[in-house]
Each structure stands twice: as C-alpha cells, then as structure tokens.
Write an enzyme that holds these catalytic residues in place. Sequence first.
Site, PDB file in Angstrom:
ATOM      1  N   LYS A  39      95.921 -64.599  64.068  1.00 35.74           N
ATOM      2  CA  LYS A  39      95.594 -66.033  64.016  1.00 35.74           C
ATOM      3  C   LYS A  39      94.660 -66.426  65.156  1.00 35.74           C
ATOM      4  O   LYS A  39      93.856 -67.345  65.009  1.00 35.74           O
ATOM      5  CB  LYS A  39      96.913 -66.819  64.078  1.00 35.74           C
ATOM      6  CG  LYS A  39      96.788 -68.290  64.319  1.00 35.74           C
ATOM      7  CD  LYS A  39      97.430 -68.651  65.660  1.00 35.74           C
ATOM      8  CE  LYS A  39      97.091 -70.036  66.109  1.00 35.74           C
ATOM      9  NZ  LYS A  39      97.179 -70.205  67.554  1.00 35.74           N
ATOM     10  N   ASN A  40      94.741 -65.721  66.281  1.00 34.14           N
ATOM     11  CA  ASN A  40      93.863 -66.080  67.400  1.00 34.14           C
ATOM     12  C   ASN A  40      92.560 -65.270  67.440  1.00 34.14           C
ATOM     13  O   ASN A  40      91.804 -65.340  68.399  1.00 34.14           O
ATOM     14  CB  ASN A  40      94.612 -65.956  68.727  1.00 34.14           C
ATOM     15  CG  ASN A  40      95.590 -67.113  68.909  1.00 34.14           C
ATOM     16  OD1 ASN A  40      95.534 -68.088  68.162  1.00 34.14           O
ATOM     17  ND2 ASN A  40      96.476 -67.013  69.876  1.00 34.14           N
ATOM     18  N   ARG A 112      91.925 -76.376  68.037  1.00 35.14           N
ATOM     19  CA  ARG A 112      91.119 -76.087  69.233  1.00 35.14           C
ATOM     20  C   ARG A 112      89.854 -75.305  68.889  1.00 35.14           C
ATOM     21  O   ARG A 112      88.993 -75.106  69.728  1.00 35.14           O
ATOM     22  CB  ARG A 112      91.940 -75.284  70.249  1.00 35.14           C
ATOM     23  CG  ARG A 112      93.079 -76.092  70.835  1.00 35.14           C
ATOM     24  CD  ARG A 112      93.709 -75.401  72.001  1.00 35.14           C
ATOM     25  NE  ARG A 112      92.826 -75.284  73.149  1.00 35.14           N
ATOM     26  CZ  ARG A 112      92.484 -76.280  73.943  1.00 35.14           C
ATOM     27  NH1 ARG A 112      92.912 -77.499  73.706  1.00 35.14           N
ATOM     28  NH2 ARG A 112      91.689 -76.074  74.987  1.00 35.14           N
ATOM     29  N   CYS A 136      98.369 -77.057  70.057  1.00 31.79           N
ATOM     30  CA  CYS A 136      99.725 -77.331  70.545  1.00 31.79           C
ATOM     31  C   CYS A 136      99.708 -78.065  71.879  1.00 31.79           C
ATOM     32  O   CYS A 136      98.859 -77.787  72.726  1.00 31.79           O
ATOM     33  CB  CYS A 136     100.477 -76.017  70.708  1.00 31.79           C
ATOM     34  SG  CYS A 136     100.862 -75.245  69.129  1.00 31.79           S
ATOM     35  N   ARG A 141      95.384 -78.679  78.794  1.00 31.42           N
ATOM     36  CA  ARG A 141      94.411 -77.876  78.041  1.00 31.42           C
ATOM     37  C   ARG A 141      92.996 -78.478  78.039  1.00 31.42           C
ATOM     38  O   ARG A 141      92.442 -78.800  76.980  1.00 31.42           O
ATOM     39  CB  ARG A 141      94.903 -77.637  76.606  1.00 31.42           C
ATOM     40  CG  ARG A 141      96.272 -77.023  76.541  1.00 31.42           C
ATOM     41  CD  ARG A 141      96.672 -76.621  75.155  1.00 31.42           C
ATOM     42  NE  ARG A 141      96.067 -75.373  74.716  1.00 31.42           N
ATOM     43  CZ  ARG A 141      96.249 -74.856  73.505  1.00 31.42           C
ATOM     44  NH1 ARG A 141      96.994 -75.455  72.631  1.00 31.42           N
ATOM     45  NH2 ARG A 141      95.675 -73.714  73.185  1.00 31.42           N
ATOM     46  N   ASP A 324     102.319 -66.407  74.777  1.00 32.02           N
ATOM     47  CA  ASP A 324     102.812 -66.695  73.424  1.00 32.02           C
ATOM     48  C   ASP A 324     104.024 -65.833  73.047  1.00 32.02           C
ATOM     49  O   ASP A 324     104.678 -66.088  72.047  1.00 32.02           O
ATOM     50  CB  ASP A 324     101.688 -66.485  72.399  1.00 32.02           C
ATOM     51  CG  ASP A 324     100.480 -67.328  72.732  1.00 32.02           C
ATOM     52  OD1 ASP A 324     100.639 -68.541  72.838  1.00 32.02           O
ATOM     53  OD2 ASP A 324      99.390 -66.763  72.914  1.00 32.02           O
ATOM     54  N   VAL A 346     100.525 -69.260  82.711  1.00 30.01           N
ATOM     55  CA  VAL A 346      99.307 -69.582  81.942  1.00 30.01           C
ATOM     56  C   VAL A 346      99.240 -71.075  81.605  1.00 30.01           C
ATOM     57  O   VAL A 346      98.210 -71.715  81.786  1.00 30.01           O
ATOM     58  CB  VAL A 346      99.218 -68.720  80.661  1.00 30.01           C
ATOM     59  CG1 VAL A 346      97.964 -69.066  79.864  1.00 30.01           C
ATOM     60  CG2 VAL A 346      99.219 -67.233  81.031  1.00 30.01           C
ATOM     61  N   ARG A 432     100.795 -72.947  61.301  1.00 30.77           N
ATOM     62  CA  ARG A 432      99.554 -72.716  62.063  1.00 30.77           C
ATOM     63  C   ARG A 432      99.400 -71.246  62.418  1.00 30.77           C
ATOM     64  O   ARG A 432      98.292 -70.782  62.651  1.00 30.77           O
ATOM     65  CB  ARG A 432      99.557 -73.533  63.362  1.00 30.77           C
ATOM     66  CG  ARG A 432      99.509 -75.014  63.194  1.00 30.77           C
ATOM     67  CD  ARG A 432      99.289 -75.672  64.534  1.00 30.77           C
ATOM     68  NE  ARG A 432      97.870 -75.675  64.855  1.00 30.77           N
ATOM     69  CZ  ARG A 432      97.060 -76.679  64.587  1.00 30.77           C
ATOM     70  NH1 ARG A 432      97.530 -77.769  64.041  1.00 30.77           N
ATOM     71  NH2 ARG A 432      95.790 -76.611  64.877  1.00 30.77           N
TER      72      ARG A 432
HETATM   73  N1  EPU Z   1      91.826 -73.990  80.991  1.00 30.91           N
HETATM   74  C1  EPU Z   1      91.198 -74.906  81.809  1.00 30.91           C
HETATM   75  N2  EPU Z   1      89.916 -75.310  81.473  1.00 30.91           N
HETATM   76  C2  EPU Z   1      89.279 -74.830  80.369  1.00 30.91           C
HETATM   77  C3  EPU Z   1      89.944 -73.891  79.534  1.00 30.91           C
HETATM   78  C4  EPU Z   1      91.231 -73.484  79.878  1.00 30.91           C
HETATM   79  O1  EPU Z   1      91.750 -75.350  82.818  1.00 30.91           O
HETATM   80  O2  EPU Z   1      88.140 -75.240  80.114  1.00 30.91           O
HETATM   81  C5  EPU Z   1      93.200 -73.574  81.338  1.00 30.91           C
HETATM   82  C6  EPU Z   1      94.232 -74.051  80.287  1.00 30.91           C
HETATM   83  O3  EPU Z   1      94.629 -75.367  80.526  1.00 30.91           O
HETATM   84  C7  EPU Z   1      95.345 -73.047  80.447  1.00 30.91           C
HETATM   85  C8  EPU Z   1      94.606 -71.759  80.815  1.00 30.91           C
HETATM   86  O4  EPU Z   1      93.306 -72.160  81.254  1.00 30.91           O
HETATM   87  O5  EPU Z   1      96.192 -73.409  81.498  1.00 30.91           O
HETATM   88  C9  EPU Z   1      94.459 -70.769  79.696  1.00 30.91           C
HETATM   89  O6  EPU Z   1      93.868 -71.402  78.554  1.00 30.91           O
HETATM   90  P1  EPU Z   1      92.957 -70.597  77.520  1.00 30.91           P
HETATM   91  O7  EPU Z   1      91.611 -71.237  77.500  1.00 30.91           O
HETATM   92  O8  EPU Z   1      93.058 -69.158  77.819  1.00 30.91           O
HETATM   93  O9  EPU Z   1      93.688 -70.886  76.154  1.00 30.91           O
HETATM   94  P2  EPU Z   1      93.044 -71.239  74.759  1.00 30.91           P
HETATM   95  O10 EPU Z   1      91.821 -70.450  74.522  1.00 30.91           O
HETATM   96  O11 EPU Z   1      93.008 -72.696  74.565  1.00 30.91           O
HETATM   97  C10 EPU Z   1      94.214 -69.310  73.425  1.00 30.91           C
HETATM   98  C11 EPU Z   1      95.179 -69.244  72.276  1.00 30.91           C
HETATM   99  C12 EPU Z   1      96.554 -69.663  72.737  1.00 30.91           C
HETATM  100  C13 EPU Z   1      96.996 -68.739  73.850  1.00 30.91           C
HETATM  101  C14 EPU Z   1      95.971 -68.769  74.999  1.00 30.91           C
HETATM  102  C15 EPU Z   1      96.302 -67.797  76.107  1.00 30.91           C
HETATM  103  C16 EPU Z   1      93.780 -69.714  70.401  1.00 30.91           C
HETATM  104  C17 EPU Z   1      93.385 -70.654  69.326  1.00 30.91           C
HETATM  105  N3  EPU Z   1      94.719 -70.126  71.227  1.00 30.91           N
HETATM  106  O12 EPU Z   1      94.175 -70.677  73.807  1.00 30.91           O
HETATM  107  O13 EPU Z   1      97.425 -69.489  71.624  1.00 30.91           O
HETATM  108  O14 EPU Z   1      98.246 -69.164  74.331  1.00 30.91           O
HETATM  109  O15 EPU Z   1      94.670 -68.464  74.475  1.00 30.91           O
HETATM  110  O16 EPU Z   1      96.384 -66.504  75.617  1.00 30.91           O
HETATM  111  O17 EPU Z   1      93.261 -68.610  70.509  1.00 30.91           O
HETATM  112  C18 EPU Z   1      99.241 -69.949  70.240  1.00 30.91           C
HETATM  113  O18 EPU Z   1      98.812 -69.029  69.517  1.00 30.91           O
HETATM  114  O19 EPU Z   1     100.349 -70.506  70.047  1.00 30.91           O
HETATM  115  C19 EPU Z   1      98.418 -70.391  71.359  1.00 30.91           C
HETATM  116  C20 EPU Z   1      98.665 -71.514  72.027  1.00 30.91           C
END
Ligand code: EPU
Length: 450
Positions: A39-40, A112, A136, A141, A324, A346, A432
């Site tokens: 999914k990711n 997202r 979520c 975020r 996750d 994280v 999701r």
């Molecule tokens: N962060 C910032 N600024 C940014 C981007 C991220 O401060 O511009 C912070 C976030 O707030 C967080 C940390 O960096 O504290 C990590 O966020 P990341 O950007 O890595 O997460 P994401 O890309 O939004 C994806 C997955 C998440 C998974 C995380 C970490 C998708 C769609 N989502 O999110 O998956 O937890 O990476 O591995 O790929 C889930 O599947 O339930 C899920 C939430």
Amino acid sequence: MVSSMAATSIAGASETAADVLMIRGGRPLTGEVAIRGAKNALPKIMVATLLTAERCTLRNVADVADVEIVADLIGALGGSVERPEPGTLVIDNRNLQPMQRSVLKEFSGKSRIPILTCGPLLARFGEAPIPSLGGCRIGPRPVDFHIRALQELGGDLHEETGASRLTAKSLKGTKIRLDYPSVGATEQVILAAVRAEGVTELSNAAVEPEIVDLICVLQKMGAIIMVDTDRVITIFGVKELGGFEHATIPDRLEAASWACAAVTTNGRIFVRNARQIDMMTFLNKFRQLGGDFTVREDGIEFWRGGELCSIPIETDVHPGFMTDWQQPFVIALTQARGVSVVHETVYEERFGYVDALNKMGARIQLYRECLGSRKCRFGQRNYLHSAVVVGPTPLHGQRIHIPDLRAGFSYVIAALAAEGVSTLENVSLIGRGYENIYVKLRALGAELVE
Ligand code: EPU
C-alpha cells in the site's frame, strides 16, 4: 477512473451499512492469507507514471483506497487507468493536462499521495498546485521538507489562500539534505529530480524497501539513480522517461499484522507472498517475543513458539523497526509476561489508540520521556511517545471507535484475542491498507457477528 475497481467495496469493509465490525473473540486464527502489492509503494509508482507519455503496466495491485484515489486523480488529470484483469493496472498519460483548481479541490484532504504529484507536474508542465493532505491523524505530519526541497530544485512558491502553487521554468539538480529521513520527502525529491537538469544529491534520505521499489520502476523507465549505504541517493536527471511493466513488492505491513494476529491469538498463519528480506527487523523482534516462523519460498508461516515474554521496542526509519509495525506488535505485548517498553521515534502522537486497549483490560502507561536506548526528537517536546506495557492481561470485548489505519487493525487483533464481543466502529478506515479483511478473517476462522 478504474471502472471495474470502482464497483468493488474497499477491503470488503462496506459490507455493513453502519461501518461497524463485530467480533466474538477467543478463537485462534489458523490458515492462510495472501498479500499483494504494498500500500505504501503502489500509489507512488502510479504517480511516477505522470512522468511519461508511454503506457505503464503495474501488476500485483492490491484493492486499497489509496490506489483508487490515485487512479481517480490520474483520470481527472486527463490520463487513463484501465484494469484489464484483477490486480493489473494499465496507465496511459499521453493526454495529461495541468492540474485545474477543481481537481485540486476535489483531491485535497483525501490522502497524503497527491502532494507527490508536485515534482512530476512541475517537470512536465512547469506548474504544480500544492494539495492539502489527508491521511491518518498520528501527529502534525507537515510537508515543509517537500516544499523546501522543490524550492531548492528551482521551484518558485506562490502562496495564495487555499491554492498555493509552485512554478518552475526548469528544475536544476542540486545538493539537498533532509532534516529527517522522511519517506514522502525522499520520494518527492526523486520524482522531481529524475527529470531535472544535472545531478541531485539527496542526503539523510529514507531508504525504505517501498522507496527502492519506486527507484526500480524509475530505472525501468530510463532513470539513473544510485542508492548509497550512507542514506545518500544520487539522481542523474534525464530528458525523457518511457513506460514500464512492474510487479510491486508485497506489503510487509500487512504481513506483520497477520503475524501479530497469529501470535496473539495463539494460532498459526501462513502469509503467502511475505518476503523475509523486507521483514528482517520485524522477524528478529518477533522471535525475541516468543513468536516462531518458517520462511518458505512462497511466503512465511507464523505461530507462537512458547510463552511470550516482554521485550523493548524502538521504532525507527528503515532498516529499523517500522512505526507501522508498532501498533499490532503492542497488542501481542499485552499477552507477554513482564514489562515491555516501546519508544516511538517517528511520529509524536502514535499512541492515541492505547486508551481503548486499557478499557479492554490492557495495562499500558504512556510517558513523555524517551524510554529507549537513545534520545529522539520528541523527548523535550511534551509528547506522550513512550509506552510501558505490563502483561499478560486478559482482554475483554468493548465498543471501540477506530482512529487510524494501523490502530484499526490492532483493535481487530485485540478483539480476536478478547473474551466476548467487541464492536469496532469506523471500520472502513482499515480499507486504506488491508484488502478483503472480512473474507480473510472468516477464512482464518474468526467469528464475525452478523
Ligand atoms: N516530516 C516533517 N516534514 C515533512 C515530512 C515529514 O516534519 O515535510 C516528519 C513527519 O511529521 C514524521 C516524520 O517526518 O514525524 C516521518 O514522516 P514521513 O514523511 O516519513 O511519512 P510519510 O511519507 O507521510 C509514510 C507512510 C506511513 C509511514 C511513514 C514512515 C505512505 C503513504 N505513508 O508516510 O504509513 O508510517 O512513511 O514509514 O507511504 C501507514 O501505512 O499507516 C502509514 C502511516
């Protein structure tokens, strides 16, 4: 728009009009489930198709909400997404148009993923509106890393109420360092830099298997991207990218979720297609907990090896223990003897689901301090980001509202292990990330109350 997919219920979760799932717990889950594409990874690969006018074929596609959202988004941008057979998408973006305000409005807040269209649309049209995001609620975020990186690549930010956008005559490769190895920001940089002029060096990048899968797709399309061992990703910009055929890597989050369900209910589940290489950190912790497993060519079988015993967990970016995996693992820890310590590094607010577990009989206490082997970003910032779990405690059925995807599946595991009936509300959220959950639960012997 994927016509044949639109008619399919998301993960079977719309089976009940009230969006409620009732489970009578106490039965071990036994049998086999098959997992499909991650999914990711899937929706990001779908976004990569925006970079080419050639036909792209994606296989091993799971029927989850984000895939449907991105398919609809591509359709709204003038592309075409067909599903010639279940699990296969054929995407053709030769007629792609810049994103109109109406499309931006329609897709803002849904997921997202739409933020990742900024890089490809900038590369293709010199303009990209910035969607506001859904996903979520597990912390603030923000997307500051994404926007800053796109600016560093040459994008100009125009801030307008409700419709901020980026423009760029051309993107130029540069050196970018992320403050934190964010998955989304790493993908954003890769998707933008791949068609930029010159070389981009991204340091402190995330290197999750789903990102590597995206890079493999881009390589098939004609990109030149190097991943070094020290979190440095180097992207050599190319003028054109072509189509691809790709089967996405299996969903290691779903695999771990079923593993936790097996060990918590004292059952035995064979997860077809699960891959050891993506789950090594999880498997080590699973074994330390008292779980056991056999790695087969076609998947991994999970069960309880003996008495479960408490262990420390600290979430981290890859190759660390995934955030996750944390929630389903915590349910297993409630059945382990002793005191387990869990440090979430994280997301700052990923323990919101714990109150409901305590009402079910768990003994989990949250702390603002870093209760792990190292200090994290949240230690000084007043976030309840560490947990102490005392076990084993019997769980009993409750009515619970599901707040986010991973918490949702964790409540399912807790309900399966609990005595009596649990009523889970807002269950479609689980769709999701988990397809056909009703079908899979029934096949494993869960008692779903009609
Ligand atoms: N962060 C910032 N600024 C940014 C981007 C991220 O401060 O511009 C912070 C976030 O707030 C967080 C940390 O960096 O504290 C990590 O966020 P990341 O950007 O890595 O997460 P994401 O890309 O939004 C994806 C997955 C998440 C998974 C995380 C970490 C998708 C769609 N989502 O999110 O998956 O937890 O990476 O591995 O790929 C889930 O599947 O339930 C899920 C939430």
